[in-house]
Design a protein around this motif. Sequence first.
Motif, PDB file in Angstrom:
ATOM      1  N   TRP A   4       0.854 -10.471   9.078  1.00  0.00           N
ATOM      2  CA  TRP A   4       1.769 -10.388  10.199  1.00  0.00           C
ATOM      3  C   TRP A   4       3.096  -9.787   9.743  1.00  0.00           C
ATOM      4  O   TRP A   4       3.340  -9.614   8.552  1.00  0.00           O
ATOM      5  N   ALA A   5       3.927  -9.459  10.709  1.00  0.00           N
ATOM      6  CA  ALA A   5       5.251  -8.913  10.408  1.00  0.00           C
ATOM      7  C   ALA A   5       6.255  -9.492  11.385  1.00  0.00           C
ATOM      8  O   ALA A   5       5.916  -9.854  12.519  1.00  0.00           O
ATOM      9  N   GLY A   6       7.476  -9.600  10.943  1.00  0.00           N
ATOM     10  CA  GLY A   6       8.570 -10.053  11.794  1.00  0.00           C
ATOM     11  C   GLY A   6       9.778  -9.174  11.571  1.00  0.00           C
ATOM     12  O   GLY A   6       9.851  -8.431  10.578  1.00  0.00           O
ATOM     13  N   LEU A   7      10.721  -9.248  12.491  1.00  0.00           N
ATOM     14  CA  LEU A   7      11.948  -8.455  12.373  1.00  0.00           C
ATOM     15  C   LEU A   7      13.097  -9.365  11.964  1.00  0.00           C
ATOM     16  O   LEU A   7      13.393 -10.355  12.631  1.00  0.00           O
ATOM     17  N   ARG A   8      13.742  -9.017  10.883  1.00  0.00           N
ATOM     18  CA  ARG A   8      14.910  -9.744  10.377  1.00  0.00           C
ATOM     19  C   ARG A   8      16.119  -8.884  10.691  1.00  0.00           C
ATOM     20  O   ARG A   8      16.209  -7.747  10.238  1.00  0.00           O
ATOM     21  N   SER A   9      17.059  -9.416  11.466  1.00  0.00           N
ATOM     22  CA  SER A   9      18.152  -8.599  12.000  1.00  0.00           C
ATOM     23  C   SER A   9      19.465  -8.893  11.293  1.00  0.00           C
ATOM     24  O   SER A   9      19.902 -10.044  11.232  1.00  0.00           O
ATOM     25  N   PHE A  10      20.100  -7.835  10.778  1.00  0.00           N
ATOM     26  CA  PHE A  10      21.318  -7.971   9.995  1.00  0.00           C
ATOM     27  C   PHE A  10      22.461  -7.154  10.583  1.00  0.00           C
ATOM     28  O   PHE A  10      22.256  -6.015  11.029  1.00  0.00           O
ATOM     29  N   ALA A  11      23.664  -7.716  10.520  1.00  0.00           N
ATOM     30  CA  ALA A  11      24.877  -6.939  10.772  1.00  0.00           C
ATOM     31  C   ALA A  11      25.117  -6.025   9.572  1.00  0.00           C
ATOM     32  O   ALA A  11      24.492  -6.200   8.515  1.00  0.00           O
ATOM     33  N   PRO A  12      26.006  -5.038   9.679  1.00  0.00           N
ATOM     34  CA  PRO A  12      26.218  -4.102   8.566  1.00  0.00           C
ATOM     35  C   PRO A  12      26.579  -4.758   7.235  1.00  0.00           C
ATOM     36  O   PRO A  12      26.203  -4.254   6.170  1.00  0.00           O
ATOM     37  N   ASP A  13      27.302  -5.880   7.260  1.00  0.00           N
ATOM     38  CA  ASP A  13      27.670  -6.555   6.011  1.00  0.00           C
ATOM     39  C   ASP A  13      26.715  -7.684   5.651  1.00  0.00           C
ATOM     40  O   ASP A  13      26.947  -8.416   4.699  1.00  0.00           O
ATOM     41  N   ARG A  14      25.640  -7.843   6.433  1.00  0.00           N
ATOM     42  CA  ARG A  14      24.574  -8.815   6.207  1.00  0.00           C
ATOM     43  C   ARG A  14      25.019 -10.260   6.372  1.00  0.00           C
ATOM     44  O   ARG A  14      24.284 -11.194   6.003  1.00  0.00           O
ATOM     45  N   ALA A  15      26.193 -10.496   6.929  1.00  0.00           N
ATOM     46  CA  ALA A  15      26.615 -11.849   7.300  1.00  0.00           C
ATOM     47  C   ALA A  15      26.372 -12.032   8.794  1.00  0.00           C
ATOM     48  O   ALA A  15      26.435 -11.063   9.562  1.00  0.00           O
ATOM     49  N   PRO A  16      26.076 -13.253   9.240  1.00  0.00           N
ATOM     50  CA  PRO A  16      25.848 -13.458  10.667  1.00  0.00           C
ATOM     51  C   PRO A  16      27.110 -13.239  11.490  1.00  0.00           C
ATOM     52  O   PRO A  16      28.223 -13.120  10.944  1.00  0.00           O
ATOM     53  N   VAL A  17      26.933 -13.185  12.794  1.00  0.00           N
ATOM     54  CA  VAL A  17      28.033 -12.893  13.718  1.00  0.00           C
ATOM     55  C   VAL A  17      28.138 -14.050  14.711  1.00  0.00           C
ATOM     56  O   VAL A  17      27.281 -14.216  15.579  1.00  0.00           O
ATOM     57  N   PHE A  18      29.208 -14.855  14.577  1.00  0.00           N
ATOM     58  CA  PHE A  18      29.420 -16.013  15.434  1.00  0.00           C
ATOM     59  C   PHE A  18      30.819 -15.936  16.044  1.00  0.00           C
ATOM     60  O   PHE A  18      31.810 -15.957  15.313  1.00  0.00           O
ATOM     61  N   GLY A  19      30.901 -15.862  17.352  1.00  0.00           N
ATOM     62  CA  GLY A  19      32.216 -15.905  17.983  1.00  0.00           C
ATOM     63  C   GLY A  19      32.293 -15.055  19.236  1.00  0.00           C
ATOM     64  O   GLY A  19      31.389 -14.279  19.548  1.00  0.00           O
ATOM     65  N   PHE A  20      33.394 -15.205  19.954  1.00  0.00           N
ATOM     66  CA  PHE A  20      33.603 -14.437  21.179  1.00  0.00           C
ATOM     67  C   PHE A  20      33.886 -12.974  20.858  1.00  0.00           C
ATOM     68  O   PHE A  20      34.577 -12.663  19.883  1.00  0.00           O
ATOM     69  N   ASP A  21      33.337 -12.104  21.673  1.00  0.00           N
ATOM     70  CA  ASP A  21      33.633 -10.683  21.535  1.00  0.00           C
ATOM     71  C   ASP A  21      35.123 -10.472  21.795  1.00  0.00           C
ATOM     72  O   ASP A  21      35.673 -11.013  22.764  1.00  0.00           O
ATOM     73  N   PRO A  22      35.820  -9.703  20.945  1.00  0.00           N
ATOM     74  CA  PRO A  22      37.264  -9.530  21.118  1.00  0.00           C
ATOM     75  C   PRO A  22      37.652  -8.676  22.316  1.00  0.00           C
ATOM     76  O   PRO A  22      38.825  -8.681  22.718  1.00  0.00           O
TER      77      PRO A  22
ATOM     78  N   ARG B  41      25.754 -25.832  15.079  1.00  0.00           N
ATOM     79  CA  ARG B  41      26.883 -26.741  15.309  1.00  0.00           C
ATOM     80  C   ARG B  41      28.201 -25.972  15.255  1.00  0.00           C
ATOM     81  O   ARG B  41      29.080 -26.161  16.118  1.00  0.00           O
ATOM     82  N   LEU B  42      28.339 -25.095  14.259  1.00  0.00           N
ATOM     83  CA  LEU B  42      29.550 -24.289  14.143  1.00  0.00           C
ATOM     84  C   LEU B  42      29.710 -23.383  15.364  1.00  0.00           C
ATOM     85  O   LEU B  42      30.802 -23.279  15.933  1.00  0.00           O
ATOM     86  N   GLY B  43      28.623 -22.713  15.772  1.00  0.00           N
ATOM     87  CA  GLY B  43      28.696 -21.837  16.935  1.00  0.00           C
ATOM     88  C   GLY B  43      29.129 -22.578  18.179  1.00  0.00           C
ATOM     89  O   GLY B  43      29.986 -22.101  18.945  1.00  0.00           O
ATOM     90  N   ALA B  44      28.576 -23.759  18.408  1.00  0.00           N
ATOM     91  CA  ALA B  44      28.945 -24.548  19.586  1.00  0.00           C
ATOM     92  C   ALA B  44      30.402 -24.978  19.518  1.00  0.00           C
ATOM     93  O   ALA B  44      31.123 -24.955  20.538  1.00  0.00           O
ATOM     94  N   GLN B  45      30.860 -25.365  18.340  1.00  0.00           N
ATOM     95  CA  GLN B  45      32.261 -25.772  18.190  1.00  0.00           C
ATOM     96  C   GLN B  45      33.215 -24.606  18.408  1.00  0.00           C
ATOM     97  O   GLN B  45      34.277 -24.760  19.046  1.00  0.00           O
ATOM     98  N   LEU B  46      32.860 -23.428  17.908  1.00  0.00           N
ATOM     99  CA  LEU B  46      33.701 -22.248  18.132  1.00  0.00           C
ATOM    100  C   LEU B  46      33.733 -21.877  19.610  1.00  0.00           C
ATOM    101  O   LEU B  46      34.786 -21.530  20.152  1.00  0.00           O
TER     102      LEU B  46
END
Length: 368
Positions: free
Chosen positions: A296-314, A338-343
Amino acid sequence: MNETFDIAVVGAGIAGASIAAELAALGAGRIALLEAEDRPGYHTSGRSAAFWEECYGGPDIVPLTLPSGRWLREHGFLSPRGALYIGREEDGPAMDDFVRRFADSGVNIERLERDRLAAMLPGLREKWTRALWEPGCADIDVAGLHQHYLASAARGGVRLLTRARVSRAEWEGGRWRIETEQGESLGAGIVVDAAGAWADTLAETFGAHPIGIRPLRRTVAQVRTEPAALADLPLVLDISGGFYFKPESGRLWLSPHDEVPSPPCDAAPEELAVAEAIDRFSRVVDWRVEAVERKWAGLRSFAPDRAPVFGFDPMVPGFFWFAGQGGFGFQTAPAAARLGAQLLLGIYRDDLTQGIDSTIYDPARFTP
């Protein structure tokens, strides 16, 4: 349907299910969880290789992984496994660099001599002489964890809507008016983009600038070997990123550790990737692969710096990013959700999230 919600979470994989559950537990109001497919977790969340490995994802992910590991152990979702990063003599600098990168992270890493490595990995070929041992690595009950969050969300009153792919969105009167391909319409004050490989596509539908989140295909094969894979065999990874393998119910899960750019889709395994995985495995141990039983195969999705993206769009009102979790979505889910919900709610941190520097994951870092 023409209902109004306080929050609409788009995507019911591990990212969407976990943050919806956390938001409900924090009393965030009426929440809808929208899933494009017939069932939650059909794509990457249903195809995870199922391990919690402290270094996976790099040092920026460790602050999410370690507290998540404590939570996962306390709630019974981890089983001990251990991980071996192995290399050849020429991989010495890569081993040294790996140790340096994680020196201050709190991860327990031990160097192993060849004799101990060979005892842990029977049939090891002579050229593999170096190893790093991570005793904390564990298997994750990924199906159980995903169902835990879906059930928790349901108990909290979250409304799960399947076959609800978003086709159109408009900001009007201080809230989003969302339409699905099935012709349904709903309103929401805040939209959470937990759409995985489709995160950028969804963002554009809401008028947000795409971050550059790229889906990368990862292939895994289940093989039958001779000798059979020992149940207590550790997770084995190439320090140079060429493969990993682990036992699973008397069989071996084997991957060439591929990252092939792909459009968002129902990913399918490539025969060449499976062949490469088997060839690389044969260069590590003298086991014989008798049959490929499943792939099987899956898709792993990364931002350009490979860190996740959590927060409101500016730039876009009421649009919250919860995306780019790569291949570490399950192992970081408790702390990340938990962090995402708190933010999102603008509330104080707790024991699970205190000490996490959320600016590392802020979408504002990609503001053009």
